[in-house]
Design a protein around this motif. Sequence first.
Motif, PDB file in Angstrom:
ATOM      1  N   THR A 121       0.873  -1.164   0.000  1.00 57.96           N
ATOM      2  CA  THR A 121       0.000   0.000   0.000  1.00 57.96           C
ATOM      3  C   THR A 121       0.914   1.219   0.000  1.00 57.96           C
ATOM      4  O   THR A 121       1.746   1.363   0.898  1.00 57.96           O
ATOM      5  CB  THR A 121      -0.925   0.002   1.228  1.00 57.96           C
ATOM      6  OG1 THR A 121      -1.773  -1.146   1.171  1.00 57.96           O
ATOM      7  CG2 THR A 121      -1.780   1.261   1.260  1.00 57.96           C
ATOM      8  N   HIS A 129      -2.835   3.955  -2.159  1.00 62.61           N
ATOM      9  CA  HIS A 129      -2.975   3.235  -3.425  1.00 62.61           C
ATOM     10  C   HIS A 129      -2.507   1.801  -3.175  1.00 62.61           C
ATOM     11  O   HIS A 129      -1.351   1.580  -2.815  1.00 62.61           O
ATOM     12  CB  HIS A 129      -2.133   3.894  -4.523  1.00 62.61           C
ATOM     13  CG  HIS A 129      -2.426   5.346  -4.682  1.00 62.61           C
ATOM     14  ND1 HIS A 129      -3.396   5.816  -5.528  1.00 62.61           N
ATOM     15  CD2 HIS A 129      -1.888   6.443  -4.077  1.00 62.61           C
ATOM     16  CE1 HIS A 129      -3.437   7.140  -5.456  1.00 62.61           C
ATOM     17  NE2 HIS A 129      -2.524   7.537  -4.581  1.00 62.61           N
ATOM     18  N   PRO A 132      -0.026  -0.534  -6.463  1.00 63.02           N
ATOM     19  CA  PRO A 132       0.063   0.275  -7.686  1.00 63.02           C
ATOM     20  C   PRO A 132       1.149  -0.241  -8.618  1.00 63.02           C
ATOM     21  O   PRO A 132       2.054  -0.974  -8.215  1.00 63.02           O
ATOM     22  CB  PRO A 132       0.421   1.662  -7.154  1.00 63.02           C
ATOM     23  CG  PRO A 132       1.193   1.382  -5.912  1.00 63.02           C
ATOM     24  CD  PRO A 132       0.555   0.152  -5.317  1.00 63.02           C
TER      25      PRO A 132
END
Length: 145
Positions: A121, A129, A132
């Motif tokens: 994260t 996010h 990602p």
Amino acid sequence: MRSVWRLPALFLLGGAAAATGLALRGDPVTAAALLVLFVLLAAVHAPLIFPGAVSSAEARRRSAADGGPVVYWRPGCTYCLRLRLRLGRDATRLHWVNIWQDPAGAAAVRAATGGDETVPTVVVADRAHVNPDPAWVRRQLPART
């Protein structure tokens, strides 16, 4: 022994035991291949691959000072490893929080992901996010001075 070294140590010990058993049974080639596999697994899961983990509070403080993203991760996570390896040298410009070492970091991830501990994260500008793309993370890095 610190808890982050348990998994790599188990890989090494288990691999050594299995390789020894195979070698004693007369199969040294398979034993050597198995030992190499377990050594690689231990290396991948060792905390040395990731830049020095800091506490969640320290990572937020550093991020506020230099604009670098905060990455919440845990040992053994293949997606965290993918992010780390794809970032290459740029990984040192992020602030890494090991959620297995930092309960506040684990709580921050649970708050951002709706209750689970999905990592990596990445927090950029106070927005989380989950998992990602590494190229996107690289674009979030502050310009080098």
